[in-house]
Write an enzyme that holds these catalytic residues in place. Sequence first.
Site, PDB file in Angstrom:
ATOM      1  N   LYS A  74       0.820  -1.078  -0.105  1.00 33.32           N
ATOM      2  CA  LYS A  74      -0.139   0.057  -0.043  1.00 33.32           C
ATOM      3  C   LYS A  74       0.998   1.108   0.089  1.00 33.32           C
ATOM      4  CE  LYS A  74      -3.628   1.894   2.918  1.00 33.32           C
ATOM      5  NZ  LYS A  74      -4.567   1.783   3.923  1.00 33.32           N
ATOM      6  N   SER A 149      -9.730   2.066   3.150  1.00 37.38           N
ATOM      7  CA  SER A 149      -8.739   2.611   2.150  1.00 37.38           C
ATOM      8  C   SER A 149      -7.942   2.041   1.565  1.00 37.38           C
ATOM      9  CB  SER A 149      -7.957   3.712   3.008  1.00 37.38           C
ATOM     10  OG  SER A 149      -7.153   2.972   3.948  1.00 37.38           O
ATOM     11  N   SER A 173      -9.847  -0.655   7.233  1.00 38.33           N
ATOM     12  CA  SER A 173      -9.465  -0.565   5.700  1.00 38.33           C
ATOM     13  C   SER A 173      -8.714  -1.817   5.286  1.00 38.33           C
ATOM     14  CB  SER A 173      -8.381   0.784   5.670  1.00 38.33           C
ATOM     15  OG  SER A 173      -9.168   1.786   5.737  1.00 38.33           O
TER      16      SER A 173
HETATM   17  N1  GLN Z   1     -13.048   3.893   6.387  1.00 36.17           N
HETATM   18  C1  GLN Z   1     -12.551   4.475   7.596  1.00 36.17           C
HETATM   19  C2  GLN Z   1     -12.096   5.867   7.588  1.00 36.17           C
HETATM   20  O1  GLN Z   1     -12.352   6.392   6.900  1.00 36.17           O
HETATM   21  C3  GLN Z   1     -11.457   3.320   7.793  1.00 36.17           C
HETATM   22  C4  GLN Z   1      -9.988   3.963   7.452  1.00 36.17           C
HETATM   23  C5  GLN Z   1      -8.810   2.891   7.738  1.00 36.17           C
HETATM   24  O2  GLN Z   1      -9.028   1.881   8.352  1.00 36.17           O
HETATM   25  N2  GLN Z   1      -7.675   3.530   7.515  1.00 36.17           N
HETATM   26  O3  GLN Z   1     -11.590   6.271   8.605  1.00 36.17           O
END
Ligand code: GLN
Length: 468
Positions: A74, A149, A173
């Site tokens: 990532k 994400s 995420s």
């Molecule tokens: N969708 C969640 C957020 O926007 C999770 C993000 C993550 O786990 N990095 O915060």
Amino acid sequence: MKSIEATWQDVQQGLLTFTQVVNSCLTRIEESEHCNIYIEVYREEALAKAKKLDEKVSNGEALGSMLGGIVALKDNLCYTSHTVTAASAILKDFVSPYTATAVQHLLDEDAIIIGRVNCDEFAMGSATGFSVYGATLNPLDTSRAPGGSSGGSAAAVAAKTCHVALGSDTGGSIRQPASFCGTYGLKPTYGRISRHGLIAFASSFDQIGPFSHSIEDISRATQVMSSKPCAYDSTSIHRAWNTTKPNTNLRIASFSHLASAEYCNEDVQKNYHDTIEKMKACGMTVETKEFTLIDYMLSAYYILTTAEASSNLSRFDGMRYGHRSDKAENLEEVYTLSRSEGFGKEVKNRIMLGTFVLSSGHYDAYYEKAMRARHKVRSFFDAILEDFDAIALPTSPTTAFAQITKDADGVEQYNADIFTVVANLTGHPALSIPNGPGNDNLPTGFQLVGRMFEEQQLLDIAKEIKPL
Ligand code: GLN
């Protein structure tokens, strides 16, 4: 794509070389280019490493425990002399001076890193649409998002471009994109894997973890990444890998009331309850438990993570790190213009929210209350896990939703994180398991939360129930 172990067996038997494995991954990367998964492909490096490993094999030398497994990173994981940007304009062209501990362990054990994949800016989002590189599409249906994400990582596995992709999970995420793309995704116990070299979002929530189609590969990669203590992350905890007791008399607590019309789509509900029946048929004892704190989880999560993010992201000021505006005429403008130009809309929203909840007049009303909710839910989960081996709940309320654009309103997506943020608030390990298709033929996800440092237990349960 075969598992790392199965690929290794083919190599050992002379049916394949690592060079061929890398080449077929590179072909699939090209074939899936329209999905915008990879930001950068390390073609030459990957081929050079494959050649080295092929030589090792022909010389009869032993391989490290990643056995030449192909890994995608990532774009928030540092890899020395490679660009890392957290999908943000503020880090455009930033070259990392060091390698994340987790990545280094994989390299030391003969993994082949194939490239850097897309994500939401600073890992904030649920669709991989908030990226300076544009949106990633779900390879299973390009009209849909791959989740976020770490959507690039999930899509990289779904498009069969690597054995394992690394993501980071602050509030789901890894698990939510795994669910949208039909792969396994593990958020390890908080502290299991060092965060050194992971660009921080919310430090007391962030964890690095793997995506894969293979349960064994999830286990292998997590074990390797956590195999040694790390002096650079004082919150990392070095623990031996816990192998499970025999799978008899497994006790599962099911938050069945969450798999209801109030929270989920019909297909997610149905597949969830079918899997619960399957668990019973496998001989597991399943008891239904109420989770009354659920409605406080999103607020607690978004208050605490934005607070931490506002502090973590203050280092990107055009002086210490990041893009510096060429329009600035004084120091104040260096800060304001650099940050205004460099950060995207969603990141700015979160910084604003975070500074608000931490400000003197509001700290008690928001931050402190959210911390109380966090302690409460942690004790609640610990108490359940004294009696049960795992807690079951859905991963996401829906199958993959339509892709959103960079300027969309992030708040609309926050509600969909309801089932995943919990394990980040508590720190327990959590695994998303592919749970059969919904009415739209796209995968749903089933989530298991386990005791601290008992990731293998979750993987063993997953193995037993197999995807629907
Ligand atoms: N969708 C969640 C957020 O926007 C999770 C993000 C993550 O786990 N990095 O915060």
